[in-house]
Write a protein that holds these residues in place. Structure first.
Motif, PDB file in Angstrom:
ATOM      1  N   ALA A 286       0.837  -1.209   0.000  1.00 57.56           N
ATOM      2  CA  ALA A 286       0.000   0.000   0.000  1.00 57.56           C
ATOM      3  C   ALA A 286       0.867   1.252   0.000  1.00 57.56           C
ATOM      4  CB  ALA A 286      -0.919   0.002   1.215  1.00 57.56           C
ATOM      5  N   GLU A 287       0.368   2.303  -0.617  1.00 61.26           N
ATOM      6  CA  GLU A 287       1.047   3.600  -0.589  1.00 61.26           C
ATOM      7  C   GLU A 287       0.820   4.300   0.747  1.00 61.26           C
ATOM      8  OE1 GLU A 287       2.836   5.202  -3.203  1.00 61.26           O
ATOM      9  OE2 GLU A 287       2.809   3.173  -4.055  1.00 61.26           O
ATOM     10  N   LEU A 288      -0.286   3.959   1.379  1.00 58.13           N
ATOM     11  CA  LEU A 288      -0.704   4.667   2.584  1.00 58.13           C
ATOM     12  C   LEU A 288      -1.747   3.818   3.301  1.00 58.13           C
ATOM     13  CD1 LEU A 288      -1.142   7.311   4.304  1.00 58.13           C
ATOM     14  CD2 LEU A 288      -2.728   8.047   2.541  1.00 58.13           C
ATOM     15  N   PHE A 289      -1.741   3.861   4.646  1.00 57.42           N
ATOM     16  CA  PHE A 289      -2.766   3.189   5.429  1.00 57.42           C
ATOM     17  C   PHE A 289      -3.571   4.253   6.177  1.00 57.42           C
ATOM     18  CE2 PHE A 289      -4.316   1.076   9.331  1.00 57.42           C
ATOM     19  CZ  PHE A 289      -5.102   0.094   8.727  1.00 57.42           C
ATOM     20  N   VAL A 290      -4.891   4.195   6.049  1.00 60.84           N
ATOM     21  CA  VAL A 290      -5.783   5.172   6.684  1.00 60.84           C
ATOM     22  C   VAL A 290      -6.702   4.446   7.661  1.00 60.84           C
ATOM     23  CG1 VAL A 290      -7.478   6.996   6.320  1.00 60.84           C
ATOM     24  CG2 VAL A 290      -5.727   6.566   4.580  1.00 60.84           C
ATOM     25  N   PHE A 291      -6.736   4.943   8.902  1.00 63.50           N
ATOM     26  CA  PHE A 291      -7.532   4.313   9.963  1.00 63.50           C
ATOM     27  C   PHE A 291      -8.220   5.431  10.740  1.00 63.50           C
ATOM     28  CE2 PHE A 291      -7.947   1.949  14.055  1.00 63.50           C
ATOM     29  CZ  PHE A 291      -8.542   0.791  13.578  1.00 63.50           C
ATOM     30  N   LEU A 292      -9.485   5.689  10.398  1.00 62.51           N
ATOM     31  CA  LEU A 292     -10.204   6.853  10.930  1.00 62.51           C
ATOM     32  C   LEU A 292     -11.183   6.489  12.035  1.00 62.51           C
ATOM     33  CD1 LEU A 292     -10.978   8.664   7.549  1.00 62.51           C
ATOM     34  CD2 LEU A 292      -9.064   9.067   9.106  1.00 62.51           C
ATOM     35  N   SER A 293     -10.888   5.451  12.777  1.00 65.46           N
ATOM     36  CA  SER A 293     -11.822   4.951  13.776  1.00 65.46           C
ATOM     37  C   SER A 293     -12.135   5.996  14.845  1.00 65.46           C
ATOM     38  CB  SER A 293     -11.245   3.705  14.442  1.00 65.46           C
ATOM     39  OG  SER A 293     -12.144   3.177  15.376  1.00 65.46           O
ATOM     40  N   GLU A 294     -13.413   6.032  15.220  1.00 59.52           N
ATOM     41  CA  GLU A 294     -13.898   6.944  16.250  1.00 59.52           C
ATOM     42  C   GLU A 294     -13.532   6.476  17.653  1.00 59.52           C
ATOM     43  OE1 GLU A 294     -16.181  10.530  16.719  1.00 59.52           O
ATOM     44  OE2 GLU A 294     -15.991   9.413  14.861  1.00 59.52           O
ATOM     45  N   PHE A 295     -13.364   5.145  17.793  1.00 60.64           N
ATOM     46  CA  PHE A 295     -13.166   4.574  19.125  1.00 60.64           C
ATOM     47  C   PHE A 295     -12.359   3.296  19.011  1.00 60.64           C
ATOM     48  CE2 PHE A 295     -14.211   1.667  22.517  1.00 60.64           C
ATOM     49  CZ  PHE A 295     -14.220   2.462  23.651  1.00 60.64           C
ATOM     50  N   GLU A 296     -11.257   3.201  19.763  1.00 65.80           N
ATOM     51  CA  GLU A 296     -10.437   1.992  19.781  1.00 65.80           C
ATOM     52  C   GLU A 296      -9.876   1.782  21.185  1.00 65.80           C
ATOM     53  OE1 GLU A 296      -9.796  -0.285  17.329  1.00 65.80           O
ATOM     54  OE2 GLU A 296     -11.247   0.840  16.118  1.00 65.80           O
ATOM     55  N   GLY A 297      -9.902   0.514  21.617  1.00 62.99           N
ATOM     56  CA  GLY A 297      -9.248   0.178  22.874  1.00 62.99           C
ATOM     57  C   GLY A 297      -7.751   0.039  22.725  1.00 62.99           C
ATOM     58  N   PHE A 298      -7.312  -0.237  21.482  1.00 60.39           N
ATOM     59  CA  PHE A 298      -5.874  -0.330  21.209  1.00 60.39           C
ATOM     60  C   PHE A 298      -5.557   0.127  19.785  1.00 60.39           C
ATOM     61  CE2 PHE A 298      -1.829  -2.412  20.233  1.00 60.39           C
ATOM     62  CZ  PHE A 298      -1.079  -2.021  21.328  1.00 60.39           C
ATOM     63  N   GLY A 299      -6.051  -0.574  18.781  1.00 58.79           N
ATOM     64  CA  GLY A 299      -5.783  -0.172  17.398  1.00 58.79           C
ATOM     65  C   GLY A 299      -4.665  -0.955  16.743  1.00 58.79           C
ATOM     66  N   LEU A 300      -4.776  -2.279  16.733  1.00 64.44           N
ATOM     67  CA  LEU A 300      -3.736  -3.146  16.164  1.00 64.44           C
ATOM     68  C   LEU A 300      -3.398  -2.856  14.703  1.00 64.44           C
ATOM     69  CD1 LEU A 300      -4.494  -6.652  17.699  1.00 64.44           C
ATOM     70  CD2 LEU A 300      -2.340  -5.402  17.856  1.00 64.44           C
ATOM     71  N   PRO A 301      -4.376  -2.567  13.825  1.00 66.60           N
ATOM     72  CA  PRO A 301      -4.016  -2.335  12.414  1.00 66.60           C
ATOM     73  C   PRO A 301      -3.018  -1.201  12.214  1.00 66.60           C
ATOM     74  CG  PRO A 301      -6.371  -2.714  12.613  1.00 66.60           C
ATOM     75  CD  PRO A 301      -5.841  -2.585  14.016  1.00 66.60           C
ATOM     76  N   VAL A 302      -3.057  -0.195  13.073  1.00 67.04           N
ATOM     77  CA  VAL A 302      -2.102   0.914  12.964  1.00 67.04           C
ATOM     78  C   VAL A 302      -0.679   0.404  13.152  1.00 67.04           C
ATOM     79  CG1 VAL A 302      -1.314   3.022  14.111  1.00 67.04           C
ATOM     80  CG2 VAL A 302      -3.741   2.716  13.601  1.00 67.04           C
ATOM     81  N   LEU A 303      -0.464  -0.411  14.183  1.00 68.74           N
ATOM     82  CA  LEU A 303       0.870  -0.960  14.429  1.00 68.74           C
ATOM     83  C   LEU A 303       1.294  -1.909  13.315  1.00 68.74           C
ATOM     84  CD1 LEU A 303       1.104  -1.830  18.233  1.00 68.74           C
ATOM     85  CD2 LEU A 303       2.194   0.052  17.017  1.00 68.74           C
ATOM     86  N   GLU A 304       0.373  -2.719  12.822  1.00 76.85           N
ATOM     87  CA  GLU A 304       0.709  -3.672  11.768  1.00 76.85           C
ATOM     88  C   GLU A 304       1.159  -2.958  10.504  1.00 76.85           C
ATOM     89  OE1 GLU A 304      -2.400  -7.180  13.256  1.00 76.85           O
ATOM     90  OE2 GLU A 304      -2.918  -5.876  11.572  1.00 76.85           O
ATOM     91  N   ALA A 305       0.458  -1.888  10.142  1.00 82.60           N
ATOM     92  CA  ALA A 305       0.853  -1.121   8.952  1.00 82.60           C
ATOM     93  C   ALA A 305       2.233  -0.498   9.138  1.00 82.60           C
ATOM     94  CB  ALA A 305      -0.191  -0.050   8.661  1.00 82.60           C
ATOM     95  N   MET A 306       2.477   0.069  10.312  1.00 85.06           N
ATOM     96  CA  MET A 306       3.789   0.667  10.595  1.00 85.06           C
ATOM     97  C   MET A 306       4.901  -0.374  10.497  1.00 85.06           C
ATOM     98  SD  MET A 306       3.047   3.104  13.868  1.00 85.06           S
ATOM     99  CE  MET A 306       2.088   4.611  13.735  1.00 85.06           C
ATOM    100  N   ALA A 307       4.654  -1.553  11.029  1.00 90.46           N
ATOM    101  CA  ALA A 307       5.662  -2.611  10.990  1.00 90.46           C
ATOM    102  C   ALA A 307       6.007  -2.995   9.555  1.00 90.46           C
ATOM    103  CB  ALA A 307       5.176  -3.833  11.760  1.00 90.46           C
TER     104      ALA A 307
END
Length: 386
Positions: A286-307
């Motif tokens: 992907a060129e970019l990962f977008v995660f616009l969630s209103e509410f998260e207890g942690f947010g695993l996809p953000v870390l996975e994309a960064m990794a």
């Protein structure tokens, strides 16, 4: 110790509860050869259990019913006595009567704070049973300090009862993706037969693309992402596709209806669930990962994309700033114009992209499932000793 773990969520592919319990069990099996583990499954034939079956101190126990009103208070409870547990570890809801000290993992309080994101029945059940389990627990585990604070405030519990055990990123996300560019013979010359291209084709993905991954739930703000994407396409005539990955959830039809009414509907692709083994490649291309969630207890996809070395745009809400730190670009007011402008910046500003990729790699190295398991195991010991 004799430790029982309710693992039924490991059978629910594509959910955060599933990712958590699978990785926790994998790491506990590698770390701990001393204690006995009883893994309670509703479908022991699920492929995941083949991974942990070789651990000599793991016993997989079948619960013959899936209905939670029978499974939890009767069958799971009975097994805690049969297996003479010292500890029972569940996610969210425990049996009213059981043997062993109780550990409850509560990832977030979404049912209480954003009830519109769940079915009425699920909200009602959770509002009754989660507080009961939380009060009974010897210790509550959660992934972020944001969630810890909300649990303390909502249930009026003493702070020392809730422990933060941050979640991790599986090693597959950190590995170089060169293997995806090779054919079955290990030859990298013929680009037309590459494994990686086959993976993208499997999900109908074309490069270049902007990726978002989550359950198709209104709280993930996917409709807002589609609106922002429309603005971008009108403004710049971008060649990028918008890939929205994840299983359908509450009111998913509204999200798909908005996509189908877009002028650029043919460039908006819903892939459905992406297999865990394929996911690192889909992120990394992907060129970019977008995660616009209103509410998260942690947010695993953000870390996975960064990794995977992908720049991330996310929201400055709930736990996400705590998890992503300075390694992501944030939107503040969730307006389509702001989102479109920041997507443009991440697509075309090479210095910003490089900075966030570097910071993302550094940030994700702090989060491992091994650390999660070590913290969890130490809490098991503390609870039994107390």
């Amino acid at each position: 110790m004799r430790i029982g773990i309710d693992a039924h969520a490991a059978e629910r592919d594509g959910t955060g509860n599933c990712t958590y319990i699978r990785n926790l069990l994998r790491q506990l099996g590698q770390l701990d050869k001393e204690n006995l583990y009883f893994i309670y499954a509703t479908d022991p034939s699920h492929p995941f259990y083949k991974e942990i079956a070789p651990f000599p101190n793991f016993s997989i126990r079948k619960i013959p019913v899936k209905n939670p009103f029978l499974r939890i208070p009767f069958f799971l409870a009975a097994l805690t006595w049969k297996d003479r547990l010292d500890i029972l570890h569940v996610q969210y809801i425990a049996p009213p009567f059981h043997r062993g000290k109780l550990i409850v993992t509560i990832h977030d309080l979404g049912h209480f704070l954003i009830p519109q994101s769940f079915s009425r029945f699920e909200v009602l059940r959770s509002k009754i049973l989660i507080p009961q389990s939380a009060r009974k627990a010897a210790r509550i585990l959660t992934g972020s300090f944001y969630s810890r604070t909300t649990i303390i405030e909502r249930f009026g519990l003493p702070p020392d009862k809730i422990a933060v055990t941050p979640y991790g990123v599986a090693v597959d996300f950190f590995e170089e993706k060169e293997e995806f560019f090779k054919d079955e013979k290990g030859d990298s010359k013929d680009k037309g037969n590459l494994k990686g291209e086959t993976i993208l084709k499997k999900y109908g993905i074309e490069k270049p693309y902007i990726l978002s991954l989550s359950r198709l739930n209104l709280r993930k703000n996917l409709a807002l992402l589609i609106e922002s994407y429309n603005l971008l396409k009108n403004r710049n005539n971008l060649p990028h596709k918008l890939i929205i990955a994840g299983k359908p959830d509450i009111k998913a039809r509204k999200i798909k209806k908005m996509a189908s009414s877009s002028t650029f509907c043919h460039d908006i692709i819903f892939t459905g669930y992406i297999n865990d083994k394929d996911l690192p490649y889909v992120y990394s291309q992907a060129e970019l990962f977008v995660f616009l969630s209103e509410f998260e207890g942690f947010g695993l996809p953000v870390l996975e994309a960064m990794a995977c070395g992908v720049p991330v745009l996310t929201t400055a809400k709930t736990s996400l700033p705590e998890v992503a730190g300075e390694a992501a670009l944030y939107v503040s007011n969730l307006s389509p114009h702001e989102i479109a402008t920041k997507i443009e910046a991440l697509l075309f500003d090479q210095n910003l992209r490089s900075l966030l990729v570097t910071r993302g790699r550094q940030r994700t190295s702090m989060f491992t499932w091994e650390k999660t398991a070590k913290l969890t195991l130490e809490i098991y010991r503390q609870v039994v000793e107390s």
